[in-house]
Design an enzyme around this catalytic site. Structure first.
Site, short mmCIF file in Angstrom:
data_model
loop_
_atom_site.label_atom_id
_atom_site.label_comp_id
_atom_site.label_asym_id
_atom_site.label_seq_id
_atom_site.Cartn_x
_atom_site.Cartn_y
_atom_site.Cartn_z
N SER A 30 0.81 -1.22 0.00
CA SER A 30 0.00 0.00 0.00
C SER A 30 0.85 1.27 0.00
CB SER A 30 -0.95 0.00 1.20
OG SER A 30 -0.23 -0.17 2.41
N ASP A 81 10.86 0.18 -1.14
CA ASP A 81 9.86 -0.79 -0.70
C ASP A 81 9.42 -0.46 0.72
OD1 ASP A 81 8.16 -2.95 -0.80
OD2 ASP A 81 9.73 -4.48 -0.95
N GLY A 82 8.31 -1.02 1.12
CA GLY A 82 7.80 -0.84 2.47
C GLY A 82 8.28 -1.94 3.39
N ALA A 83 7.68 -2.01 4.58
CA ALA A 83 8.00 -3.07 5.55
C ALA A 83 6.79 -3.25 6.46
CB ALA A 83 9.23 -2.70 6.37
N GLY A 97 2.44 -9.17 2.10
CA GLY A 97 1.76 -9.27 0.81
C GLY A 97 2.20 -10.45 -0.03
N GLU A 103 11.02 -9.61 -3.66
CA GLU A 103 11.50 -8.39 -2.99
C GLU A 103 12.94 -8.57 -2.54
OE1 GLU A 103 7.19 -6.86 -1.20
OE2 GLU A 103 8.58 -7.93 0.10
#
Length: 219
Positions: A30, A81-83, A97, A103
């Site tokens: 997201s 990227d997110g975490a 996800g 990733e």
């Protein structure tokens, strides 16, 4: 500021790490979706992107960002990227996800890893968020038994097949004091593709969306 607004602020802040005429590594989730929206505003200034998931690939193509196969790319200057969790040492849990393997591969290639999160993802000790482990389907029960020996409580993520055709075990009740050591131990279990600990290759830059604005941390 809502949680989504904090994610958006972090995603847009990552644009300053994108080099002109470069190929950008792009993660999944997201917060990354906000980064992709931001990246589309400068698509004329970059060569394109490498994606860590089918979902991100589809979103970028829909916005007119060229997407390259990683095997055709010599280097990536940055991976954004997110975490799901990140600690003060820039170690992360990722893979909520289910895109953790791709990733991890893209992160390994990139010269710089920029992690974008909202402030709910910062923790002192990793492990409250269940640790995802990607597993070859026939090894699922064996791997689950081995994870129990490590002190975890693995739960099969029903109905989820990764982009690589594998399954996910989410491991609960791990208090992860030494992320690098546990990352290696789990990856050494036969049948494990990889796990969601990003400690051997942690983040270089952390951008945190907070109610007061975006805070920047460096490794």
């Amino acid at each position: 500021m809502t949680q989504d607004e904090m994610k958006k602020a972090a995603g847009w802040a990552a644009l300053k790490y994108v080099e002109k005429d470069s190929i950008v590594g792009v993660g999944t989730g997201s917060t990354v979706n906000h980064f992709i929206d931001a990246l589309a505003t400068m698509k004329a200034d970059i060569e394109g992107a490498v994606s860590s998931s089918e979902a991100s690939t589809q979103k970028m193509k829909a916005l007119g960002i060229p997407v390259y196969d990683l095997n055709s790319v010599d280097k990536l200057s940055v991976y954004v990227d997110g975490a799901d969790e990140i600690n003060g040492h820039m170690d992360m849990i990722k893979g909520g996800g289910a895109a953790l393997t791709r990733e991890k591969i893209v992160a390994a290639v990139a010269e710089k890893f920029v992690c974008i999160v909202d402030n709910t993802k910062q923790v002192d000790i990793l492990g409250e968020f269940p640790l995802p482990v990607e597993v070859i389907p026939m090894a699922r029960s064996y791997v689950a038994r081995e994870l129990v020996k490590l002190g975890g409580d693995p739960v099969y993520r029903e109905g989820v097949v990764t982009d690589n055709g594998n399954v996910i075990l989410d491991v609960y009740n791990l208090k992860i004091i030494n992320p690098k050591e546990l990352e290696e131990k789990i990856n050494a279990i036969v049948g494990v593709v990889t796990n969601g600990l990003f400690a051997k290759r942690g983040a270089d830059v952390l951008l945190v969306g907070t109610p007061e604005g975006v805070k920047t941390f460096t490794a």
